[in-house]
Design an enzyme around this catalytic site. Structure first.
Site, PDB file in Angstrom:
ATOM      1  N   LYS A 180      41.910  25.269  -3.608  1.00 46.01           N
ATOM      2  CA  LYS A 180      41.681  23.943  -3.025  1.00 46.01           C
ATOM      3  C   LYS A 180      42.100  22.874  -4.039  1.00 46.01           C
ATOM      4  O   LYS A 180      42.289  23.167  -5.231  1.00 46.01           O
ATOM      5  CB  LYS A 180      40.208  23.789  -2.650  1.00 46.01           C
ATOM      6  N   TYR A 194      42.087  -1.762 -27.219  1.00 40.75           N
ATOM      7  CA  TYR A 194      41.192  -2.600 -26.418  1.00 40.75           C
ATOM      8  C   TYR A 194      39.759  -2.531 -26.925  1.00 40.75           C
ATOM      9  O   TYR A 194      39.257  -1.442 -27.232  1.00 40.75           O
ATOM     10  CB  TYR A 194      41.222  -2.157 -24.957  1.00 40.75           C
TER      11      TYR A 194
HETATM   12  C1  LIG Z   1      35.177  25.635  -4.945  1.00 43.55           C
HETATM   13  C2  LIG Z   1      34.404  26.807  -4.478  1.00 43.55           C
HETATM   14  C3  LIG Z   1      34.407  28.000  -5.224  1.00 43.55           C
HETATM   15  C4  LIG Z   1      35.049  28.130  -6.587  1.00 43.55           C
HETATM   16  O1  LIG Z   1      34.143  27.658  -7.549  1.00 43.55           O
HETATM   17  P1  LIG Z   1      34.468  27.796  -9.114  1.00 43.55           P
HETATM   18  O2  LIG Z   1      33.249  27.286  -9.780  1.00 43.55           O
HETATM   19  O3  LIG Z   1      35.646  26.915  -9.359  1.00 43.55           O
HETATM   20  O4  LIG Z   1      34.753  29.217  -9.354  1.00 43.55           O
HETATM   21  C5  LIG Z   1      33.759  29.086  -4.675  1.00 43.55           C
HETATM   22  N1  LIG Z   1      33.132  29.010  -3.483  1.00 43.55           N
HETATM   23  C6  LIG Z   1      33.088  27.875  -2.762  1.00 43.55           C
HETATM   24  C7  LIG Z   1      32.369  27.847  -1.465  1.00 43.55           C
HETATM   25  C8  LIG Z   1      33.714  26.734  -3.237  1.00 43.55           C
HETATM   26  O5  LIG Z   1      33.665  25.606  -2.517  1.00 43.55           O
END
Ligand SMILES: *Cc1c(COP(=O)(O)O)cnc(C)c1O
Length: 363
Positions: free
Chosen positions: A34, A260
């Site tokens: 994702k 800055y």
């Molecule tokens: C994003 C997600 C993961 C992966 O989590 P990580 O901590 O990056 O391994 C697993 N399961 C679900 C339902 C997620 O939304």
């Protein structure tokens, strides 16, 4: 010539980390890609894992469509299910697996008229309290799904709230709640995210289960999610190297300030390097003085506030450093978790925050 800020992505490191997830657990693994594979480029990552990934996990149908349009043929799991009922037509057409976490989604699914059976991940809330049916309702919801002619396999799924905290036993509580909910139900199960894979072996295997799925995300990209690294997490290989170059070098006298807000004041004569990397590239503006960076193979530190297109580093101990020298912001030599700690955040936000101004280069 072009601006030297680039993110180099080592696809073989991602393959190594995926294999590690499978080897540790013996489970099927849905590679979580994702958010553009946490900033690493979803299509390229999917292609790099195409020969071995059991499935991919994404957050929404748009992310799934991008994969299918690029010729990715593995099953794709929609981790949060659909946001509207018409998306189920795409789920059907593309052969996707879909999570169900609310009564509304359940109803959409039961009312759908797909051309084939849909494989469902039934999401149970065991304590995260974000998505999912209360685990006590597992039997009831499962019965409704399994009575539906167009529902194929049903995988029971839950998600950990605190798996990254290795000394905290809430994950054990979640595992036991999940066990309670699932013990009389058939089919596959899916509990572990990266931290679960690395630190909670009880979440990998269930006696008598034909199938168990794990869902590695951040570990694929080589960042250790655990608050205390262990023997498994130290085998991860970082996939992203965020790098740039020195574009100016100057000598400042004691008492002079940098950048800055004059956040950093030189206590002694100081050699300062300016790096073509700023918060508009996704480097965290909150990075404090002392945040590690690497200049031409030598460790150094950020001094002065990060600006939009540039940041400044201390070269006092690196008298040989010159314009054009390579600077690593994170990667092999600078741990992304360290940069995150110095910026009040986590590696997840660093990776997903890389902006489109930074080209991704693949090894
Ligand atoms: C994003 C997600 C993961 C992966 O989590 P990580 O901590 O990056 O391994 C697993 N399961 C679900 C339902 C997620 O939304």
């Amino acid at each position: 010539m072009s601006r030297p800020a680039v993110a180099c992505i080592d696809l073989s490191a991602i393959r190594h980390n995926y294999r590690l997830a499978k080897q540790i657990t013996g489970c099927k693994a849905a590679a979580i890609i994702k958010a553009n594979a946490y900033g690493h480029g979803a299509v390229r990552v999917a292609q790099a894992l195409a020969a071995e990934a059991d499935a991919f996990g994404v957050a929404c149908i748009e992310e799934a469509l991008e994969l299918s349009e690029s010729g990715v043929r593995q099953p794709v799991l929609l981790l949060e299910g659909v946001f509207a009922p018409d998306e189920l037509e795409q789920v059907d057409r593309l052969g996707m697996m879909v999570a169900v976490h609310t009564q509304q989604q359940l109803q959409w699914l039961l009312d759908a008229k797909p051309a084939r059976k849909l494989d469902v991940f039934l999401k149970l809330d065991t304590g995260m309290h974000r998505l999912g049916f209360p685990y006590q309702q597992a039997q009831k919801i499962h019965a409704r799904l399994s009575a539906c002619a167009h529902v194929g396999s049903i995988t029971l799924m839950t998600h950990f709230a605190r798996a990254d905290e290795v000394g905290e036993d809430f994950s054990a509580t979640q595992i036991s709640r999940f066990q309670q909910a699932s013990q009389h139900l058939p089919g596959a199960v899916s509990l572990a995210n990266s931290a679960g894979i690395l630190a909670w072996p009880d979440s990998h295997q269930y006696s008598g289960r034909s199938e168990c799925w794990v869902r590695p995300g951040i570990m694929l990209y080589g960042a250790d999610p655990l608050d205390q690294p262990n023997q498994l997490s130290t085998q991860l290989r970082p996939a992203m190297t965020l790098q740039s170059e020195l574009i100016a070098v100057r000598e400042l006298e004691a008492g002079e300030c940098i950048g800055y807000g004059a956040r950093f004041q030189c206590k002694k004569p100081t050699r300062v390097g300016v790096v073509a990397m700023g918060y508009a590239d996704g480097y965290p503006r909150h990075a404090v003085d002392g945040t590690p960076v690497n200049v031409a193979g030598q460790m150094s530190r950020i001094i002065g506030r990060v600006s939009m297109d540039m940041l400044t580093v201390d070269l006092t101990e690196l008298p040989q450093a010159v314009i054009g020298d390579k600077v690593e912001l994170w990667g092999q030599q600078v741990n992304a978790n360290e940069v995150a700690k110095h910026s009040g955040t986590i590696a997840y936000t660093l990776f997903t925050g890389i902006t489109r101004r930074v080209p991704l280069q693949y090894l």
